[in-house]
Design a protein around this motif. Structure first.
Motif, mmCIF file in Angstrom:
data_model
loop_
_atom_site.group_PDB
_atom_site.id
_atom_site.type_symbol
_atom_site.label_atom_id
_atom_site.label_comp_id
_atom_site.label_asym_id
_atom_site.label_seq_id
_atom_site.Cartn_x
_atom_site.Cartn_y
_atom_site.Cartn_z
ATOM 1 N N VAL A 1 0.835 -1.202 0.000
ATOM 2 C CA VAL A 1 0.000 0.000 0.000
ATOM 3 C C VAL A 1 0.872 1.255 0.000
ATOM 4 O O VAL A 1 0.640 2.191 -0.778
ATOM 5 C CB VAL A 1 -0.948 0.001 1.217
ATOM 6 C CG1 VAL A 1 -1.674 1.343 1.328
ATOM 7 C CG2 VAL A 1 -1.953 -1.138 1.107
ATOM 8 N N LEU A 2 1.896 1.271 0.845
ATOM 9 C CA LEU A 2 2.769 2.436 0.924
ATOM 10 C C LEU A 2 3.500 2.663 -0.393
ATOM 11 O O LEU A 2 3.569 3.799 -0.897
ATOM 12 C CB LEU A 2 3.770 2.248 2.064
ATOM 13 C CG LEU A 2 4.776 3.382 2.284
ATOM 14 C CD1 LEU A 2 4.049 4.673 2.637
ATOM 15 C CD2 LEU A 2 5.769 3.010 3.391
ATOM 16 N N GLY A 3 4.060 1.605 -0.963
ATOM 17 C CA GLY A 3 4.809 1.745 -2.202
ATOM 18 C C GLY A 3 3.950 2.210 -3.361
ATOM 19 O O GLY A 3 4.346 3.083 -4.134
ATOM 20 N N MET A 4 2.754 1.637 -3.481
ATOM 21 C CA MET A 4 1.869 2.044 -4.568
ATOM 22 C C MET A 4 1.321 3.441 -4.348
ATOM 23 O O MET A 4 1.133 4.199 -5.309
ATOM 24 C CB MET A 4 0.739 1.028 -4.717
ATOM 25 C CG MET A 4 1.210 -0.356 -5.130
ATOM 26 S SD MET A 4 -0.128 -1.564 -5.364
ATOM 27 C CE MET A 4 -0.798 -0.984 -6.933
ATOM 28 N N ALA A 5 1.071 3.816 -3.094
ATOM 29 C CA ALA A 5 0.549 5.153 -2.809
ATOM 30 C C ALA A 5 1.555 6.230 -3.185
ATOM 31 O O ALA A 5 1.179 7.304 -3.673
ATOM 32 C CB ALA A 5 0.175 5.263 -1.335
ATOM 33 N N ARG A 6 2.837 5.959 -2.960
ATOM 34 C CA ARG A 6 3.853 6.960 -3.315
ATOM 35 C C ARG A 6 3.798 7.331 -4.795
ATOM 36 O O ARG A 6 3.985 8.489 -5.171
ATOM 37 C CB ARG A 6 5.249 6.421 -2.972
ATOM 38 C CG ARG A 6 5.554 6.303 -1.501
ATOM 39 C CD ARG A 6 7.013 5.908 -1.309
ATOM 40 N NE ARG A 6 7.354 5.740 0.095
ATOM 41 C CZ ARG A 6 7.818 4.606 0.613
ATOM 42 N NH1 ARG A 6 7.991 3.543 -0.171
ATOM 43 N NH2 ARG A 6 8.108 4.526 1.893
ATOM 44 N N THR A 7 3.548 6.323 -5.635
ATOM 45 C CA THR A 7 3.555 6.548 -7.076
ATOM 46 C C THR A 7 2.192 6.939 -7.617
ATOM 47 O O THR A 7 2.087 7.812 -8.481
ATOM 48 C CB THR A 7 4.039 5.275 -7.797
ATOM 49 O OG1 THR A 7 5.348 4.951 -7.336
ATOM 50 C CG2 THR A 7 4.078 5.465 -9.305
#
Length: 392
Positions: free
Chosen positions: A126-132
């Protein structure tokens, strides 16, 4: 052929280590194919996840099939499915045959450890996809709105509706973006003609198998028809398919309710897709077929619709995603995917795994190993099972 073997080996390792259900699987895939191997970029992966959420069937398995397709063609898609599916299917068939140990797995400490690791894996995804995918306020608000809607209106139809709404928001309110130069190409290796043929086969089997079953009869056709229909009509995959499967195998007397529930409990303890529960049901079904034959028919029947749909849809999706209007809609859909993942992080992933302060402390430790120290997910999975077995 070397690429087909590469795909099989990579997905076999994932099939042996990917615990935690479909949402966690997407996290494992992202870490392996976006961050580590760079087969495609973050945007391409998110678009692929969005497509598979729109299609019936197990979304994580379909993402795997599409990744294999882009890497090594149709044989690569088959290799990805086989590698990811084989470990859990074999374990569940062994259980059905009475070779594997049974018993109540609900209170097993090692299983609790695996659930805890799954929380950390999903949180990292979730964190990784949210950043992008949600770098600005409008998309962040869309993601949070999608999460709220998913939590208040659970179920697969609501998830599809959320993605449709966020897609419309993106289409009307978010400026179209253009794929950046040097981005990893969209993973599609088929022509539109072949894609259309595969979609036609899907529809033909869905309509034709019940007719053939009624005209010809026989246990093999009955089993194939029942499991194909369950795989073709379920949106959301995973746990959502269980009511459909129960309706197909319990009322006719193929599988007892106790055997059904025992297999469902065991399916939570194995890695890979929950759809491999179909292999267990086939192996325990009293349909007059050899058990291994029935297991294979049930497994293929349950996964075949997903394979035909994702390989058939990809050639059209590959060109559509390059249009400005489509990409605007995808910005909204991708934000919606982040919201759905955020909602799933809470329920069922967090709520099913974290029951005490110790559980939450272990989640934080696993997240630190994954996100800060960059340990491989399979190492953290093994460590989680070991710590869970000793401490929980």
């Amino acid at each position: 052929m070397p690429r087909v073997l590469e795909v099989f080996v990579v997905f076999l390792r994932l099939g042996l280590t990917s615990f935690g259900g479909p949402v966690a699987h997407l996290g494992y895939f992202r870490a392996e194919f976006v961050e580590r191997r760079r087969w495609l970029d973050e945007q391409g992966y998110a678009d692929l996840v969005a497509l598979c959420h729109f299609l019936p069937g197990p979304a994580s398995s379909q993402v795997g099939m599409a990744l294999g397709l882009g890497r090594a063609g149709l044989w690569g898609a088959l290799a990805a499915w086989l590698g990811f599916t084989l470990p859990s299917a074999v374990l569940l068939v062994l259980l059905a045959l009475g070779v594997a140990a049974g018993g109540d797995l609900g209170n097993a400490g090692w299983l609790s450890g695996l659930k805890i690791v799954a929380v950390a894996v999903v949180a990292q995804a979730v964190l990784g996809m949210a950043r992008t995918l949600t770098p600005d306020v409008p998309r962040l608000l869309a993601a949070l709105g999608a999460a709220v809607a998913a939590l208040l209106l659970p179920g697969a139809p609501a998830q599809v509706a959320v993605l449709l709404v966020t897609g419309l928001i993106g289409w009307h309110l978010l400026a179209a973006d253009v794929p950046t130069a040097g981005a990893v190409p969209w993973p599609s290796a088929l022509s539109r003609r072949l894609g259309a043929a595969l979609l036609a086969v899907f529809a033909l089997l869905l309509a034709g198998l019940p007719l053939l079953r009624g005209a010809v009869g026989g246990p093999a056709l009955a089993l194939l028809d029942s499991f194909y229909r369950a795989g073709a009509l379920v949106f959301g995959g995973g746990h959502v398919v269980l009511p459909l499967l129960e309706a197909e195998v319990v009322p006719p007397g193929w599988v007892t309710r106790d055997a059904f529930l025992a297999g469902y409990g065991a399916a939570q303890a194995v890695p890979g897709p929950l759809f491999t529960f179909g292999a267990y049901l086939g192996a325990v079904s009293d349909v007059g077929l050899p058990r291994l034959t029935a297991a294979l028919l049930a497994l293929v029947g349950l996964f075949l619709p997903a394979f035909l749909l994702v390989t058939g849809a990809l050639p059209f999706w590959a060109s559509l995603r390059g249009h400005a209007a489509t990409r605007s809609a995808l910005r909204g859909v991708n934000a919606g995917v982040v919201g759905l993942l955020l909602a799933a992080l809470y329920s069922p992933v967090f709520t099913a795994a974290v029951e005490s302060s110790l559980d939450f402390a272990l989640v934080l430790a696993a997240f630190a190993l994954l996100e800060l120290l960059r340990w491989p997910p399979w190492v953290v999975v093994g460590l989680g099972a070991l710590v869970g077995g000793l401490a929980l």
